[in-house]
Enzyme design. Sequence first.
Site, PDB file in Angstrom:
ATOM      1  N   ASP A  75      -4.126  -2.601   3.991  1.00  0.00           N
ATOM      2  CA  ASP A  75      -4.286  -1.847   2.747  1.00  0.00           C
ATOM      3  C   ASP A  75      -5.319  -0.744   2.901  1.00  0.00           C
ATOM      4  O   ASP A  75      -5.273   0.268   2.210  1.00  0.00           O
ATOM      5  CB  ASP A  75      -4.675  -2.773   1.593  1.00  0.00           C
ATOM      6  CG  ASP A  75      -3.444  -3.505   1.108  1.00  0.00           C
ATOM      7  OD1 ASP A  75      -3.055  -4.501   1.757  1.00  0.00           O
ATOM      8  OD2 ASP A  75      -2.836  -3.045   0.129  1.00  0.00           O
ATOM      9  N   ARG A 127      -5.211  -0.092  -9.074  1.00  0.00           N
ATOM     10  CA  ARG A 127      -5.615  -1.097  -8.079  1.00  0.00           C
ATOM     11  C   ARG A 127      -6.642  -0.445  -7.147  1.00  0.00           C
ATOM     12  O   ARG A 127      -6.438   0.692  -6.717  1.00  0.00           O
ATOM     13  CB  ARG A 127      -4.409  -1.620  -7.272  1.00  0.00           C
ATOM     14  CG  ARG A 127      -3.473  -2.484  -8.111  1.00  0.00           C
ATOM     15  CD  ARG A 127      -2.448  -3.207  -7.264  1.00  0.00           C
ATOM     16  NE  ARG A 127      -3.006  -4.393  -6.620  1.00  0.00           N
ATOM     17  CZ  ARG A 127      -2.330  -5.115  -5.728  1.00  0.00           C
ATOM     18  NH1 ARG A 127      -1.110  -4.775  -5.364  1.00  0.00           N
ATOM     19  NH2 ARG A 127      -2.881  -6.186  -5.186  1.00  0.00           N
ATOM     20  N   ALA A 131       0.801  -1.226   0.000  1.00  0.00           N
ATOM     21  CA  ALA A 131       0.000   0.000   0.000  1.00  0.00           C
ATOM     22  C   ALA A 131       0.842   1.290   0.000  1.00  0.00           C
ATOM     23  O   ALA A 131       0.653   2.153  -0.866  1.00  0.00           O
ATOM     24  CB  ALA A 131      -0.971  -0.033   1.177  1.00  0.00           C
TER      25      ALA A 131
HETATM   26  O1  MRU Z   1      -1.228  -7.273  -3.165  1.00  0.00           O
HETATM   27  P1  MRU Z   1      -0.135  -6.609  -2.395  1.00  0.00           P
HETATM   28  O2  MRU Z   1       1.131  -7.383  -2.369  1.00  0.00           O
HETATM   29  O3  MRU Z   1       0.061  -5.166  -2.830  1.00  0.00           O
HETATM   30  O4  MRU Z   1      -0.683  -6.568  -0.904  1.00  0.00           O
HETATM   31  C1  MRU Z   1       0.117  -6.018   0.098  1.00  0.00           C
HETATM   32  C2  MRU Z   1      -0.457  -6.160   1.452  1.00  0.00           C
HETATM   33  O5  MRU Z   1      -1.527  -6.690   1.646  1.00  0.00           O
HETATM   34  C3  MRU Z   1       0.323  -5.554   2.573  1.00  0.00           C
HETATM   35  O6  MRU Z   1       0.116  -6.258   3.752  1.00  0.00           O
HETATM   36  C4  MRU Z   1      -0.149  -4.101   2.780  1.00  0.00           C
HETATM   37  O7  MRU Z   1      -0.111  -3.386   1.576  1.00  0.00           O
HETATM   38  C5  MRU Z   1       0.659  -3.395   3.774  1.00  0.00           C
HETATM   39  S1  MRU Z   1       2.302  -3.180   3.180  1.00  0.00           S
HETATM   40  C6  MRU Z   1       3.165  -2.155   4.145  1.00  0.00           C
END
Ligand code: MRU
Length: 341
Positions: free
Chosen positions: A223, A75, A34
Amino acid sequence: MVDQRQIPWQLQFVEYNDYRDVAAAISDMVVRGAPAIGVSAAFGMALAARQSSAKYVGNLLDFLDVAAVILKKARPTAVNLAWAVDHMLALARDERFDRADDIREALLAEAQRLADADVATNKRMAEHGAALINDGDTILHHCNTGMLATVDYGTALGVIRMAHEQGKQIHVLLDETRPRLQGARLSAWECEQLGIPYDIIPDTAAGYFMRRGEVNLVLFGADRVAANGDVVNKIGSYQIAVLARENRIPCYSVFPTSTVDLSKANGDEIPIEERDPSEVRAPYGCAIVPETYHARNPAFDVTPQKYFAGLVTEVGVILPPFTERLAQAVERAQNELLRGE
Ligand code: MRU
């Protein structure tokens, strides 16, 4: 940016000259996590401003409106993406700018400021969170939340890194995190770089280790967090939070206050990205089943707030009940930002 699809096999850097390529890099998960996609989108807006040959402010703003729609569509779940794009758009529209070039300069400076602020915020979160880790603890971690998922340092993995840097003897169990394997590929790579002792475990083994008393703490990122403290995070977070409760293990989500979306009353109001089922049938092109087989691929799930012992932010660890305290934390962080702290 680092092409995260190549880790752990190669550390490959990619450069973009077109904001549409930045949007594609976010959709294709060249960059993910995120906070990292939020800052990438901010630089995407700065890039868009430089791509436009507009001489007049009005024409540049029209161009940026289109870029904002394209970047925001990359996204849907992580609120940091939409937040960063809207923030850049609001800055571009500031009435103090009467020359297009001034907007171009301001957007680039702001993207860099957001990047620097992300690192500082992560270190503050890490300090608050590290106090929850005792010498000798084993921590179960989901997905990747470290330096790759942020600009640097990390959220949940940043907490683990801080405890390690403080000299605590810790061990980390890394959920492999199917189907994109962020835990096995990215978090394990980070632990290798930092010298943090770890084992990758199949996602399905989390309950096994918890029930055997081999886990002291569960940590993951977020997220998007709803006003009531429900946390939307990588698919699989919900099941480990439920297992943690069943086994009386404290579970915390670690996130900056910019991940909180107070406009959503609870987690069920947050859009969940459903990605191409081919990622399930053939992770990284490695076919498990024929491509005609049916599959579903939700990328995130909702963990209801009742499963958290606390929520770790840059302004401190928030204990339940969350609704009022979360709103206060967001306000406090915004005031600090305004005062330039
Ligand atoms: O699909 P992704 O890899 O972007 O998902 C990432 C996550 O779910 C993380 O746990 C979240 O973004 C926090 S990262 C600091």
